[in-house]
Design a protein around this motif. Structure first.
Motif: not given
Length: 556
Positions: A378-404
Motif C-alpha cells: 500500500w503506497i500512501n502519500r499524504d500530509v502529516l504532523g511533526p513528531e513534537d506536535k504538542e510542543k509549545e512554540v512562539f510564532v511571529w507573523m507578518e502584518e504589513n500585507s493587509s489591504t483590509n
C-alpha cells in the motif's frame, strides 16, 4: 392521451400500481385533478412515460439505484398495465425553474422525436411540488398520492417515505441484534440486513419492486448508504469543495505523485483509491512494466467519478484494462480480500480522519491490509504532523500585507476576496475562529511581546495546520474541516505495524521545500524557548519549519 409519470423511481408501490390500473380501466373523465376537479378528458390513456429523474446519479442515499435497475423494475411493474410504457432517462440539472421544460425536451430527444408531449396530449402524474413547474407550462396534473386541493396532505405514503421507514426499522433491528450479541458476549456481528428481516415491512411495495430489491440485495446496499456517516446524501465527502479548483490542483501534481511512487508500484492488480480524475493511473499504465496489469480507480465523489468515465470513453488511457468503481472504501473492502498487488492513495487518509473520525481511519487501514496479497504494498502519500506536535512554540507573523483597512466580510463580493485582503497575522485569527469549529476544536493561543515584537504562543501542530492552509482562500470553507497533523510519521508506523504491515525502509517523511520558499518564508517564523515568558530576543531559539508530507510504503 399520454400519461407522464416523472420521478426518481427507486421504489414503486402497490398504491401506484392500483392508481394506474384505475386510470386504464375507467378512463380519465371522472378522476380528480390536483385541484379536486374532475379531469373531464374523454380520450383513454394510450401510453405511460416514466421519466426517470437523476438518471445519471446512483450509489448515494438520495439516489441509491443506477438507471438500469430502475428501468428493469419499471418494465416489470408495467406488465399488468396493458398499455405501452417507456422509460426515459432524465439527467440531473440541479434546482432549476426550467426542469419541467427540460424533461419534456429530453423525452423528445431520447425518443428521436417520436414522443412530443404537449398540454393537449399529455397528463402529468405528480404528487410533489415539482407539479407546479408543469402547471406553469399548461399541463393538467393528477396528484397520485396527494389529496387534491391546496392542503399538503397525502392518502398514501410516498415511495421515499416507504424507503426511510424501511431504513429506520433496519437500524432498529441492527441495534437490537447488537445489544443481543453484547449480552451473549459475542465478538461477531453480521451487520447486513437481509431480505428475511424486512419482509414484514414491505406490504406497501409492488411485487416488481420487491423482486428487484431482493434479487440484487438492494436492501443491504441502502442500509450501508444510510449508515455511512462519512458521505453526504449525494455521495460526496464535502459539499463545500470547488471541484474545478480541486481537479486542477490534482492534475498539477500528478507528475510529482507518479515520479515519487513509480519505483514501488508492483505489477498485477493495481488499485488507486481516491483516484480523482485518474491522472496517476494514466501515467502508470503508460509504463512498459505494467502493460499486463489491470487498473482499478475508486472514487466516491460523484463529479469526479463521472469525469473518470468520460476520460476513459475519450480513449485517454493507453491500457484498455482500466475500470472505475464508485464506492466508499471506508465502509468495507473495495476489492476482494487477498487480491491486490498494489494499492495507491494520495491525499486521502487525512480526509478520512477529518470527515469520518479515528475509528473510520483505523477501519480503512485494516481494509487495505485485507485486500493485499502477501508481498503486496500500500503506497500512501499524504500530509502529516511533526513528531513534537504538542510542543509549545512562539510564532511571529507578518502584518504589513493587509489591504483590509478594517472592513468586514460583508464589504466584499465574496469571502475569498475578504481573506485575500488580510495579512498573514489577520488571516490567522480568522483561521483560529474557523478551524474545525463544527467539530468542536478550540485552537488556543496567547500573545506575548518580546523586545517590542509580538508573538503568538501555541502548539506546534496548530501553527502547522495554519500555514498548510492559509493560502487556499478559494476553498477555505472546505479546508477548515481538514486536519493534517493528527499523526506523526512515528505514529503512522506504529498504527500500521499494529495491524500487521511491515514498513519499507524506503518510506520517508519530508518537507515540501516549494511551500517553504513560496508560502512560509517571510510570512511566518517559528521559535522555541526554555522560558514560558521570555524577556528578550536572545531567549528565543529559531526553529526550522517541520516536515509536511510522507511517503509510506506499507507491505503485507
Amino acid at each position: 392521451m399520454y400519461l407522464l409519470f416523472p420521478g426518481r423511481h427507486h421504489l414503486l408501490t402497490r398504491y401506484q400500481k392500483e392508481y394506474l390500473l384505475q386510470l386504464v380501466k375507467h378512463g380519465l373523465s371522472e378522476v380528480l385533478d390536483v385541484f379536486g376537479n374532475p379531469l373531464a378528458v374523454s380520450k383513454p390513456p394510450t401510453a405511460i412515460i416514466f421519466a426517470v429523474t437523476s438518471a445519471n446519479h446512483n450509489n448515494t442515499r438520495r439516489n441509491p439505484l443506477p438507471l438500469y435497475q430502475r428501468a428493469m423494475m419499471i418494465q416489470d411493474f408495467s406488465r399488468e398495465l396493458s398499455l405501452p410504457s417507456y422509460v426515459i432517462p432524465i439527467d440531473d440539472i440541479g434546482l432549476s425553474p426550467n426542469f419541467a421544460s427540460y424533461t419534456i425536451k429530453k423525452i423528445e430527444v431520447e425518443t428521436e422525436l417520436k414522443l412530443s408531449l404537449t398540454p393537449e396530449n399529455t397528463i402529468v402524474l405528480c404528487s410533489t411540488p415539482v407539479a407546479n413547474l408543469y402547471l406553469s407550462l399548461g399541463y393538467r396534473i393528477l396528484p397520485v398520492e396527494k389529496n387534491p386541493g391546496s392542503k399538503l396532505s397525502f392518502h398514501a405514503k410516498l415511495p421515499w417515505e416507504e424507503l426511510e421507514e424501511i431504513v429506520s426499522k433496519a437500524k432498529e433491528y441492527k441495534n437490537n441484534q447488537k445489544q443481543s450479541n453484547l449480552e451473549r458476549e459475542s465478538k461477531c456481528l453480521d451487520s447486513d440486513i437481509s431480505f428475511d428481516h424486512l419482509e414484514g415491512l414491505l406490504q406497501n411495495l409492488d411485487p416488481a419492486c420487491i423482486r428487484l430489491w431482493k434479487d440484487y440485495r438492494l436492501f443491504e446496499k441502502v442500509d450501508m448508504l444510510f449508515s455511512d456517516s462519512l458521505i453526504g446524501d449525494d455521495g460526496d465527502l464535502t459539499e463545500s469543495r470547488d471541484y474545478n479548483t480541486y481537479v486542477r490542483e490534482m492534475d498539477n501534481i500528478a507528475e510529482l505523485k507518479f515520479e515519487e511512487t513509480k519505483p514501488f508500484v508492483k505489477p498485477g492488480r493495481i488499485g488507486d483509491i481516491g483516484c480523482a480524475v485518474g491522472s496517476w493511473i494514466k501515467l502508470v499504465c503508460q509504463e512498459s512494466n505494467y502493460t499486463e496489469s489491470d487498473f482499478y480507480g475508486v472514487e466516491i465523489a460523484r463529479h469526479l467519478y463521472q469525469l473518470c468515465e468520460q476520460i476513459k470513453e475519450n480513449g485517454e488511457f493507453s491500457n484498455p484494462n482500466i475500470f472505475f468503481i464508485r464506492r466508499n472504501a471506508v465502509s468495507g473492502n473495495v476489492f476482494p480480500k487477498m487480491s491486490m498487488n498494489t494499492i495507491h492513495t494520495s491525499s486521502l487518509t487525512h480526509e478520512i480522519e477529518s470527515y469520518g473520525g479515528r475509528s473510520q481511519l483505523l477501519a480503512f487501514l485494516q481494509n487495505r491490509y485485507e485486500e493485499l496479497v502477501y508481498g503486496g504494498v500500500w503506497i500512501n502519500r499524504d500530509v502529516l504532523g511533526p513528531e513534537d506536535k504538542e510542543k509549545e512554540v512562539f510564532v511571529w507573523m507578518e502584518e504589513n500585507s493587509s489591504t483590509n483597512h478594517g472592513r468586514s466580510p460583508k464589504d466584499f463580493p465574496n469571502f475569498k476576496e475578504y481573506l485575500d485582503s488580510l495579512s498573514t497575522k489577520e488571516r490567522f485569527f480568522q483561521f483560529q475562529r474557523d478551524f474545525r469549529k463544527e467539530e468542536g476544536y478550540v485552537l488556543r493561543t496567547a500573545s506575548i511581546s518580546v523586545d517590542g515584537i509580538e508573538y503568538e504562543r501555541m502548539k506546534l501542530k496548530d501553527i502547522c495546520e495554519y500555514i498548510s492552509k492559509k493560502d487556499y482562500t478559494d476553498n477555505w470553507e472546505s479546508e477548515m474541516h481538514e486536519s493534517f497533523c493528527f499523526w506523526s510519521f512515528r505514529e503512522w508506523k506504529e498504527n500500521l505495524e499494529s495491524i500487521g504491515f511491515k514498513i519499507s525502509p524506503n518510506s520517508n517523511q519530508y518537507r515540501n521545500e516549494w511551500l517553504v520558499q513560496n508560502r512560509y518564508e517571510g510570512k511566518v517564523k517559528l521559535f522555541s524557548s526554555q522560558s514560558e515568558n521570555p524577556n528578550n530576543g536572545s531567549e528565543l531559539i529559531p526553529l526550522d519549519f517541520p516536515v509536511t508530507h510522507m511517503l509510506m510504503l506499507a507491505e503485507k
